[in-house]
Design an enzyme around this catalytic site. Structure first.
Site, PDB file in Angstrom:
ATOM      1  N   ALA A 160      36.307 -18.398  16.890  1.00 28.18           N
ATOM      2  CA  ALA A 160      35.203 -17.618  17.447  1.00 28.18           C
ATOM      3  C   ALA A 160      33.938 -17.742  16.619  1.00 28.18           C
ATOM      4  O   ALA A 160      32.829 -17.671  17.160  1.00 28.18           O
ATOM      5  CB  ALA A 160      35.615 -16.153  17.553  1.00 28.18           C
ATOM      6  N   ASN A 188      35.829  -4.860  15.906  1.00 26.24           N
ATOM      7  CA  ASN A 188      36.988  -5.257  15.117  1.00 26.24           C
ATOM      8  C   ASN A 188      37.347  -4.252  14.035  1.00 26.24           C
ATOM      9  O   ASN A 188      38.489  -4.196  13.573  1.00 26.24           O
ATOM     10  CB  ASN A 188      36.765  -6.626  14.475  1.00 26.24           C
ATOM     11  CG  ASN A 188      35.530  -6.650  13.590  1.00 26.24           C
ATOM     12  OD1 ASN A 188      34.417  -6.393  14.050  1.00 26.24           O
ATOM     13  ND2 ASN A 188      35.707  -6.963  12.314  1.00 26.24           N
ATOM     14  N   GLN A 228      38.330  -9.249  20.106  1.00 27.83           N
ATOM     15  CA  GLN A 228      39.303  -8.160  20.024  1.00 27.83           C
ATOM     16  C   GLN A 228      39.719  -7.623  21.393  1.00 27.83           C
ATOM     17  O   GLN A 228      40.665  -6.844  21.494  1.00 27.83           O
ATOM     18  CB  GLN A 228      38.730  -7.023  19.181  1.00 27.83           C
ATOM     19  CG  GLN A 228      38.413  -7.396  17.750  1.00 27.83           C
ATOM     20  CD  GLN A 228      39.658  -7.689  16.917  1.00 27.83           C
ATOM     21  OE1 GLN A 228      40.755  -7.215  17.220  1.00 27.83           O
ATOM     22  NE2 GLN A 228      39.490  -8.463  15.867  1.00 27.83           N
ATOM     23  N   SER A 254      39.147 -16.021  20.635  1.00 31.11           N
ATOM     24  CA  SER A 254      39.949 -16.661  19.592  1.00 31.11           C
ATOM     25  C   SER A 254      41.422 -16.551  19.932  1.00 31.11           C
ATOM     26  O   SER A 254      41.861 -15.549  20.503  1.00 31.11           O
ATOM     27  CB  SER A 254      39.670 -15.989  18.242  1.00 31.11           C
ATOM     28  OG  SER A 254      40.411 -16.589  17.205  1.00 31.11           O
ATOM     29  N   HIS A 286      44.172 -16.665  17.706  1.00 32.22           N
ATOM     30  CA  HIS A 286      45.119 -16.011  16.794  1.00 32.22           C
ATOM     31  C   HIS A 286      45.073 -14.491  16.859  1.00 32.22           C
ATOM     32  O   HIS A 286      45.883 -13.820  16.222  1.00 32.22           O
ATOM     33  CB  HIS A 286      44.924 -16.504  15.354  1.00 32.22           C
ATOM     34  CG  HIS A 286      43.720 -15.966  14.651  1.00 32.22           C
ATOM     35  ND1 HIS A 286      43.794 -14.941  13.740  1.00 32.22           N
ATOM     36  CD2 HIS A 286      42.425 -16.324  14.700  1.00 32.22           C
ATOM     37  CE1 HIS A 286      42.591 -14.687  13.251  1.00 32.22           C
ATOM     38  NE2 HIS A 286      41.740 -15.519  13.822  1.00 32.22           N
ATOM     39  N   THR A 294      37.838 -34.839  17.497  1.00 28.69           N
ATOM     40  CA  THR A 294      39.090 -34.957  18.235  1.00 28.69           C
ATOM     41  C   THR A 294      39.748 -33.590  18.416  1.00 28.69           C
ATOM     42  O   THR A 294      39.987 -32.878  17.439  1.00 28.69           O
ATOM     43  CB  THR A 294      40.070 -35.898  17.509  1.00 28.69           C
ATOM     44  OG1 THR A 294      39.464 -37.177  17.359  1.00 28.69           O
ATOM     45  CG2 THR A 294      41.373 -36.040  18.279  1.00 28.69           C
ATOM     46  N   CYS A 307      34.540  -5.187   4.568  1.00 27.94           N
ATOM     47  CA  CYS A 307      34.264  -5.874   5.830  1.00 27.94           C
ATOM     48  C   CYS A 307      35.456  -6.720   6.224  1.00 27.94           C
ATOM     49  O   CYS A 307      36.053  -7.403   5.395  1.00 27.94           O
ATOM     50  CB  CYS A 307      33.020  -6.751   5.677  1.00 27.94           C
ATOM     51  SG  CYS A 307      32.642  -7.730   7.136  1.00 27.94           S
TER      52      CYS A 307
END
Length: 352
Positions: free
Chosen positions: A71, A133, A161, A178, A180, A216, A298
């Site tokens: 992200a 987040n 999120q 994202s 993960h 790639t 943070c």
């Protein structure tokens, strides 16, 4: 119960077994370059496009999905690639705020609940996160997008999120996501771009990924992202009900703590709380069995004080007395109860 209790699902999530199974062949025998013209390359390219469609099912219609390394890259591509003056909420992720600062943009204040208070937007690019987040606040993206469009601007939404956890609103012009954070692999994300919007590339080279992201592509990462998105779409209602049930139990167990951010407009897999006088550094040291975050740091991992907690009006001391707990699909009630017991007992020892 495992030895450790993982309650940091805003930072990352455990990979779903189904995702690992989908990726494994592409990490072993099916190693082909998806940009090659031979049979293996065409098979890899087909797998990439199938994954792209799976990710797209969780995004609005009328746009295209551009795979990125995550992200952060997606947000940088949107902000720097659009060539417009940029404004962002003060509670945005560092990936947005640092980029906005670099291009000379401005930040906008929020209320004590973390909700956007701005009603007037300039003609440019506005950046607004769907689910914060750090404090879990859900922004009124539809209303914000209407206001931004009325001003002649574009809206960029960091939906990291919220993607796969709730239905994304149809309103933003660009959306960063994202893998993960939805039980997929690290190292891959995407930028959704509404049809008709033209961006300049950040990187130049072979012109892969629609000329916007040379390099790639990894079929394994793309397939993993697609599998995670498909699973999230299938389980969205069940996952939402599960985290809500955990939220209810956690609030009972942490009744002596104060919630940071909106309680009503919030993703219930995030509980950011504070208790005056708590030494969070000591708390984390004494509760090593529980993996959670210090509210004063943070979430980008930079070690900087939380700009989010300060932006909603907390003092530095209140921020330093805050923690963030995050749970998800694989978290159990027993783990929440055990974690609360350990954390509250450690706090009582501090006050003894």
């Amino acid at each position: 119960m495992s030895e450790s209790i993982y309650l940091d699902c805003q930072a990352t999530t455990p990979m779903a077994p189904e995702v690992f199974a989908a990726m494994e062949p592409w990490l072993k025998d099916q190693f082909w370059n998806p940009h090659s013209a031979h049979t293996g390359g065409r098979k890899a390219a087909a797998a990439v496009e199938a994954a792209r469609e799976q990710v797209a099912t969780l995004l609005p219609a009328g746009g295209r999905v551009i795979f990125t390394s995550g992200a952060t890259e997606a947000l940088n591509l949107a902000i720097k690639g659009c060539g417009l003056p940029v404004s962002a909420l003060a509670t945005e992720h560092a990936a947005v705020l640092d980029c906005v600062e670099q291009v000379g943009g401005e930040t906008l204040s929020v209320g004590h609940d973390g909700i956007c208070e701005t009603q007037y937007w300039e003609n440019g690019l506005a950046a607004c996160m769907l689910v914060n987040n750090e404090i879990g606040t859900i922004q009124p993206i539809v209303d914000i997008s209407d206001a931004v469009h009325d001003a002649g601007g574009l809206l960029l939404c960091d939906a990291v999120q919220g993607f796969g956890r709730l239905v994304l609103p149809d309103g933003p012009d660009m959306i960063a996501v994202s893998a993960h954070k939805i039980h997929g692999p690290k190292g891959i994300g995407a930028l959704w771009v509404r049809d008709g919007i033209v961006l300049d590339p950040l990187m130049h080279g072979g012109g892969q990924e629609q000329g916007l992201r040379s390099g790639t592509l990894s079929p394994a990462l793309c397939v993993g992202f697609g599998a995670a998105a498909r699973l999230a779409a299938e389980r969205m209602a069940d996952d939402w009900a599960h985290v809500e049930a955990l939220w209810t139990r956690a609030n009972e167990l942490f009744a002596d703590w104060t919630i940071n951010g909106s309680e009503r407009f919030r993703y219930k897999g995030n509980l950011n709380i504070r208790r005056d006088g708590v030494d969070v550094a000591r708390l984390m040291s004494e509760c090593r069995e529980v993996m959670f975050s210090a509210g004063s740091a943070c979430a980008s991992g930079s070690g900087r004080p939380s700009h989010v907690l300060r932006a909603i009006g907390l003092t530095e001391q209140q921020a330093k007395s805050s923690i963030r707990l995050g749970w998800g699909r694989y978290t159990t009630v027993e783990e929440i109860e055990r974690a609360a017991s350990l954390i509250n007992a450690a706090v009582e020892r501090q006050f003894a």
